[in-house]
Design a protein around this motif. Sequence first.
Motif, PDB file in Angstrom:
ATOM      1  N   PRO A  31       0.845  -1.198   0.000  1.00  0.00           N
ATOM      2  CA  PRO A  31       0.000   0.000   0.000  1.00  0.00           C
ATOM      3  C   PRO A  31       0.885   1.254   0.000  1.00  0.00           C
ATOM      4  O   PRO A  31       2.048   1.158   0.353  1.00  0.00           O
ATOM      5  N   PRO A  32       0.350   2.403  -0.389  1.00  0.00           N
ATOM      6  CA  PRO A  32       1.155   3.632  -0.321  1.00  0.00           C
ATOM      7  C   PRO A  32       1.582   3.868   1.118  1.00  0.00           C
ATOM      8  O   PRO A  32       0.778   3.709   2.026  1.00  0.00           O
ATOM      9  N   ALA A  33       2.841   4.209   1.278  1.00  0.00           N
ATOM     10  CA  ALA A  33       3.389   4.265   2.628  1.00  0.00           C
ATOM     11  C   ALA A  33       2.745   5.360   3.478  1.00  0.00           C
ATOM     12  O   ALA A  33       2.615   5.233   4.681  1.00  0.00           O
ATOM     13  N   ILE A  34       2.391   6.455   2.841  1.00  0.00           N
ATOM     14  CA  ILE A  34       1.746   7.536   3.600  1.00  0.00           C
ATOM     15  C   ILE A  34       0.444   7.901   2.918  1.00  0.00           C
ATOM     16  O   ILE A  34       0.407   8.103   1.716  1.00  0.00           O
ATOM     17  N   THR A  35      -0.608   7.967   3.684  1.00  0.00           N
ATOM     18  CA  THR A  35      -1.860   8.457   3.129  1.00  0.00           C
ATOM     19  C   THR A  35      -2.036   9.893   3.584  1.00  0.00           C
ATOM     20  O   THR A  35      -1.964  10.182   4.777  1.00  0.00           O
ATOM     21  N   LEU A  36      -2.238  10.768   2.628  1.00  0.00           N
ATOM     22  CA  LEU A  36      -2.417  12.173   2.989  1.00  0.00           C
ATOM     23  C   LEU A  36      -3.908  12.480   3.032  1.00  0.00           C
ATOM     24  O   LEU A  36      -4.604  12.386   2.035  1.00  0.00           O
ATOM     25  N   GLU A  37      -4.368  12.832   4.227  1.00  0.00           N
ATOM     26  CA  GLU A  37      -5.784  13.143   4.355  1.00  0.00           C
ATOM     27  C   GLU A  37      -6.004  14.649   4.305  1.00  0.00           C
ATOM     28  O   GLU A  37      -5.089  15.419   4.573  1.00  0.00           O
TER      29      GLU A  37
END
Lengths: 389, 390
Positions: free
Chosen positions: B178-184
């Motif tokens: 999965p993408p290492a960082i999810t930007l919310e």
Amino acid sequence: MRALAIARNTVSRFVRDRSNLFFVLVFPLALVLLLGLQFGGAQDLVLAFVAPDDDAARELVTDIGSREGIEVVQYQTRQDAVQGVSDNDADAALVLFPRHTDALQAGEATAEFITRPGGAGETLRPIVSEAVGRQAVVSTAAGAAAEVTGQPAERFVGAFPASADLPSAIDVLQVSVGGDGLGDDLGGLGRFELGASTQLVLFVFITSLTAAAGLIQERNLGLVTRMLSTPTRTREVIVGTALGRLGIALLQGVYIMVGAQVLFGVGWGHPVGALAILVVFSAVSAGAGMLLGTLARNDAQANGIGVGLGLGLAALGGSMVPLEVFPDTMRRVASITPHAWANRAFADLVRRDLGPSAIAPELAVLAAMAIALLAAAVWRLRQVTAAGS
Amino acid sequence: MRALLTITGKDLRQRLRDRSAYLYGLVVPLGLALLFGLIVPGFEDEELSLTVGVADLDGGQLADQFRSSLGSVGAIEEVTELPDAAAAERAVDEGELDAAYVLPEGFSAVGPRARPARLDVVVRVDDALPRHVAISIAEGFAQRRNTVAVALAMVASVSDGLEPDAVDRTSQIVARRPPAITLEQGTAGDDELDITTYLAAGMAVFFLFFTVQFGVLSLLEERENGTLDRLRVAPIRGRAILGAKVLTSVALGLVSMTVLVLATTVLLDARWGDPAGVAVLVVSGVLAASAIVAVVGALARTAEQASTWQAIIAIVLGMLGGSFFPLSDAPGWLEPLRKLSPHHWFLDGLGQLANGGGPTEALPATGALLAFAGAAGVLAAFLLPRARAA
């Protein structure tokens, strides 16, 4: 040459009126100053950040902060950061969560990017998401490399820092077109240039309108009748009056041009072009002022209408909010005002560094407006003097 | 008391017949506010929907993947095929498209390569939001493949060259992760007025200082034309006369502001905030304006002088207080000067209310305005009787 004597008298009465000192001398330059302080000058965008004290978090923040035009400011809690954005102390906020480094390795990190609706913070979004993306890329790649080679992921993260020039498969490049608008031009502008030319236009016109009260005084005091009783032809009175109005407008204009140049280092572009705009626009203003002076019935009325009309036309003509920001229809409507033409002409000279020939169309339109207004004013003045008022 | 009300009533009737009260109290501020409302675009949170174009000069697999990925992006409304880069630039420049992607020949060439593939995003300089979104979309697409490239480089750094199936294996592993960082996305409320309301409020409070002049000016005018002496001879307390003049100013100010708040709300969709909070701010503002104007009037020798000085004070305070345009980005040394302006506090109070807060949010600003009113009021109470007697 009695016309000149009349003109000289008009201008000297204007100059001697001390109440004009503030409105004609101080106010315009003060406004140019404040406009420059607020809108001029490159502004760093401020990113508030909340980050735990771990390596990856610090690295990310440093990466973003190293970009030109961005200032990063640390806040203690998410709530403080949100308040900072609300209060416009920061343009946007980036919140990283505790144990960012560990979460990153596990592929579970989250971050929150907070902006105000319609605020400047949106401009920070691509930068932040790019930096976050780069860190994510390194982390994911390191994890994958670790799987393939059996070496620990940290080793790869250390060897390939996110801020370095990473190998890429696809390079995304921006190709810019357009640039007819504000953003492009303003790059090379001095801090006070935009304000100076728009305020010049605003004040030359409004001063001419409010000075119309002087013309009413002349009527009310019977000066006009007295002038006519001397061996002065009506034509000379009228020409003198018009020249007087022109003198007032030019005085205001030249003062602002010189003042802005001396005090704020404002450039006006090609000198012949700038003076041409000033003269023609002053003629328009003089005509408008004279017409108002012959139509209004008393000082208070002239002042009220002068201020209202002066501000209204200035706003519509792009002297308050720049024309480039106007929606298309309003930009077309703006062309009924002399201000729009003068502002466009100055923009060509100052912002785009063009020569006088480029502004010939604007000058022509302004000249036509001046002739129309002066003709109407002269006709009205004849009527008024014939009636002996 | 009755004398005070009678004189006030008379003054108000006089002013209402005189058109200048309408002009400054209503026509000009409302006219300007309406004009600004037309000129300044509303920065509403619109759903962004882009029309983009693609010039696919490659036709290979990667190019196909890019084009089909565009179909699943919510923000993209329509994708147009373009023949070449020049057509793309023309279409974007002329506003037919919000952005365009140019995939050059060789884009899809596979294999660990010397140079990365180029993906050009054609955008207009002036339109920030479409520009950012279009570029982010491209970068999102590039990110996964770039991750593979970085992973391969990492693998190569510890091995002696890459095994033949390294690329495929690495790609599969990367695709699994999965993408290492999810930007919310988060939103902060706005403690600032939206631009339409700001301009309307700025104009309203600026012209308020002209509207409230009329009460005190009438004191001076009556002094000059002799009716003041006649009033003083009548069995009317001096304070009643002065009180009436001040009351006239306050009444005119309140009416003018109320009409402006209502008119701009209806006609311009201006959002002033919690009604109770706005009412308190308006009343404090009117009191502050009336008191300041009274002081200026008391110090002047003639009505004309008073009018000029009141205009000067109104303009200086208005400028510093951000009535014409905000001064929020001005250098710090301007801060203390801004705080000396009642206009600043009025607009600041409204800004605090803008975030949907209750009336208490505006308390600090109200307090400041009342302080102005109090200080100036005390001074006026001291100076006006002298003016009356002069």
